[in-house]
Design a protein around this motif. Sequence first.
Motif, PDB file in Angstrom:
ATOM      1  N   UNK A   1       0.853  -1.180   0.000  1.00 34.22           N
ATOM      2  CA  UNK A   1       0.000   0.000   0.000  1.00 34.22           C
ATOM      3  C   UNK A   1       0.894   1.237   0.000  1.00 34.22           C
ATOM      4  N   UNK A   2       0.850   2.000  -1.088  1.00 33.84           N
ATOM      5  CA  UNK A   2       1.621   3.234  -1.219  1.00 33.84           C
ATOM      6  C   UNK A   2       0.722   4.440  -0.989  1.00 33.84           C
ATOM      7  N   UNK A   3       1.356   5.553  -0.616  1.00 31.01           N
ATOM      8  CA  UNK A   3       0.641   6.809  -0.439  1.00 31.01           C
ATOM      9  C   UNK A   3       1.425   7.926  -1.117  1.00 31.01           C
ATOM     10  N   UNK A   4       0.722   8.983  -1.502  1.00 29.67           N
ATOM     11  CA  UNK A   4       1.365  10.186  -2.028  1.00 29.67           C
ATOM     12  C   UNK A   4       0.930  11.369  -1.168  1.00 29.67           C
ATOM     13  N   UNK A   5       1.882  12.188  -0.756  1.00 30.38           N
ATOM     14  CA  UNK A   5       1.601  13.334   0.101  1.00 30.38           C
ATOM     15  C   UNK A   5       2.283  14.578  -0.477  1.00 30.38           C
TER      16      UNK A   5
END
Length: 257
Positions: free
Chosen positions: A125-129
């Motif tokens: 699970x990747x996230x972008x911030x």
Amino acid sequence: MKRLISYIAIVICSFLTASCEIDNYDGPDATIQGTIYDHRNQPLQVNQGAGIIRMKEMSWAKDENTFIGNQTLKMQQDGTYRHTKWFSGEYRMLPYSGAFFPYDDEKQDADDAGELVRISGTMTKDFSVTPYLTIEWVKKPTVTADNYIECSVRFTRNQKAGYEMPDLREADMLVSRTINPSGGRDGELHPTKVALTNDMEGREITFRTARALKYTGIDYWVRISMNCKAVSGKPETNYPGISGADNFTTIEKVHAP
């Protein structure tokens, strides 16, 4: 008295028998891993062990609007994480309290904040911030002729749509004889922190160790950290984690000849 002793013996034996029963609950069998990326699709540089992904376990909740406690995923310095001892189930995952603009604009601290994911087996699970700052090397660390470490960087402020950018606070040069400059930094080499202002954006900022290197023939690891603060008189810019979270450069190794 004999009856009392016999009774105590029976109680003890019953307790021992019960305590030896096999635990029939399944152990943690899932792995959750991934990366937090910045707005340029580059891994977000963070402090080693930073807990900036909040987990809410939903599987045993009485309904979809409640959860069982909060847990935190710890990060590696390069923005990656991997945890191999998690129970399968449903969780709400939320990047939280890091040096980036709020991930879930509307909810944040609500029970249903974050993305609902089902974890089983090995899941990525990747996230972008959007980080407050992008810090880039102008001159990567080098050892000077008089045996100091010098380097320079410049920073860019990032603005997320609908949010006001925070003010700058200070910068720090982290030097260590281990690959973790924050946790193992050499205090004797640590220079005075540099006070930052917003108008320094885009300028080259130079750093130099507080003294010449004591040990030669070894490697040093260097990175620069910078942080922000809420805008004076504007409490709406006091985002979660802004008072304690830093943005970082990549970690660079330099050899002292």
